[in-house]
Motif scaffolding. Structure first.
Motif, PDB file in Angstrom:
ATOM      1  N   THR A  78       0.847  -1.185   0.000  1.00  0.00           N
ATOM      2  CA  THR A  78       0.000   0.000   0.000  1.00  0.00           C
ATOM      3  C   THR A  78       0.889   1.243   0.000  1.00  0.00           C
ATOM      4  O   THR A  78       2.087   1.169   0.300  1.00  0.00           O
ATOM      5  N   LYS A  79       0.291   2.370  -0.315  1.00  0.00           N
ATOM      6  CA  LYS A  79       1.069   3.608  -0.371  1.00  0.00           C
ATOM      7  C   LYS A  79       1.730   3.914   0.969  1.00  0.00           C
ATOM      8  O   LYS A  79       2.898   4.337   1.019  1.00  0.00           O
ATOM      9  N   SER A  80       1.024   3.674   2.054  1.00  0.00           N
ATOM     10  CA  SER A  80       1.553   4.013   3.379  1.00  0.00           C
ATOM     11  C   SER A  80       2.725   3.123   3.791  1.00  0.00           C
ATOM     12  O   SER A  80       3.549   3.511   4.615  1.00  0.00           O
ATOM     13  N   LYS A  81       2.794   1.921   3.221  1.00  0.00           N
ATOM     14  CA  LYS A  81       3.853   0.985   3.593  1.00  0.00           C
ATOM     15  C   LYS A  81       4.887   0.785   2.488  1.00  0.00           C
ATOM     16  O   LYS A  81       5.843   0.017   2.671  1.00  0.00           O
ATOM     17  N   ASN A 139      10.668   5.375  -3.008  1.00  0.00           N
ATOM     18  CA  ASN A 139       9.530   6.300  -2.982  1.00  0.00           C
ATOM     19  C   ASN A 139       8.814   6.308  -4.325  1.00  0.00           C
ATOM     20  O   ASN A 139       8.492   7.363  -4.854  1.00  0.00           O
ATOM     21  N   ASP A 141      -4.279  -4.499   4.720  1.00  0.00           N
ATOM     22  CA  ASP A 141      -3.419  -4.016   3.638  1.00  0.00           C
ATOM     23  C   ASP A 141      -3.758  -4.703   2.325  1.00  0.00           C
ATOM     24  O   ASP A 141      -3.850  -4.056   1.270  1.00  0.00           O
ATOM     25  N   GLU A 166      -6.910  -3.358   1.039  1.00  0.00           N
ATOM     26  CA  GLU A 166      -6.720  -2.031   0.435  1.00  0.00           C
ATOM     27  C   GLU A 166      -6.174  -2.175  -0.987  1.00  0.00           C
ATOM     28  O   GLU A 166      -6.601  -1.467  -1.900  1.00  0.00           O
TER      29      GLU A 166
END
Length: 219
Positions: free
Chosen positions: A121-124, A132, A166, A169
């Motif tokens: 996911t983007k957050s992980k 990045n 996750d 998501e």
């Protein structure tokens, strides 16, 4: 090139193929078990070795799988051009962050199939991949869906890195973007990895996963 697997019936469905393992990678995923490949500066084979091998496999193999490492950190245009001229299909295994190269390969009709790694996911994403590049990956995913290219999405699961929420998501992102094909989840291999991971301590409950996509589990 780091190595050549001369024959496989598993890596490109319904095709007899070989696998070309390219050195280097633009990520350092915690669960990566190809540490020797991603850290290598040079491999065991030259391009001339690959083409000599393929010349002897015309009519015997259907396809060539480009893997790694990350194949798209190299200039694949002339390589794919020559492979296609020999009559082979090409499958690309990729993390999808080199959008410009992937788009060029697709537009030139050099690729027949892509296996796209949805790392996290983007957050992980940064924690798991040490990069990045989530938005670059997402750009490639959206492009392949827009042009209706033949590809699959796969995620490697380590229960201490990705939990049920996750994966759900990821499924929601895919579903909402219009991905309706099988979603492949690969279980973590308990071997020497980049981050020296061991078996997950967290228990992963498959029954908590969304049914929006058909999930196929790979060992």
């Amino acid at each position: 090139m780091y190595d050549i697997t001369k024959f496989t019936t598993l890596d490109y469905k319904e095709n007899l193929a070989c696998i070309v393992w390219f050195v280097s990678c633009n990520m350092r995923c915690q669960y990566c078990y190809n540490c020797n490949i991603i850290e290598a500066k040079e491999g065991n084979y030259l391009l001339s070795d690959l083409f000599s091998f393929l010349e002897k496999r015309v009519g015997l193999l259907d396809a060539v799988v480009l893997s790694g490492g990350e194949a798209t950190v190299h200039n694949l245009i002339p390589i794919c051009k020559k492979i296609k001229a020999m009559g082979f299909k090409i499958k690309l295994d990729t993390n999808g962050v080199n959008f410009d190269l992937i788009k060029q390969l697709v537009k030139e009709n050099y690729l027949d199939y892509i296996a796209l790694d949805f790392k996290a996911t983007k957050s992980k994403f940064k924690t798991i991949t040490n990069s990045n590049c989530f938005e670059d990956f997402l750009k490639t995913l959206k492009y392949l869906l827009k042009i209706n290219f033949e590809f699959e999405v796969r995620t490697t699961l380590h229960g201490d890195l990705l939990q049920e929420e996750d994966i759900n998501e990821i499924i929601d992102i895919l579903f909402n973007l219009g991905y309706k094909k099988d979603f492949y989840i690969q279980n973590f291999l308990n071997v020497e990895t980049y981050a020296n991971l061991n078996e997950a301590k967290n228990t992963f409950n498959k029954n908590k996963l969304s049914n929006k996509l058909n999930i196929i589990w790979r060992n």
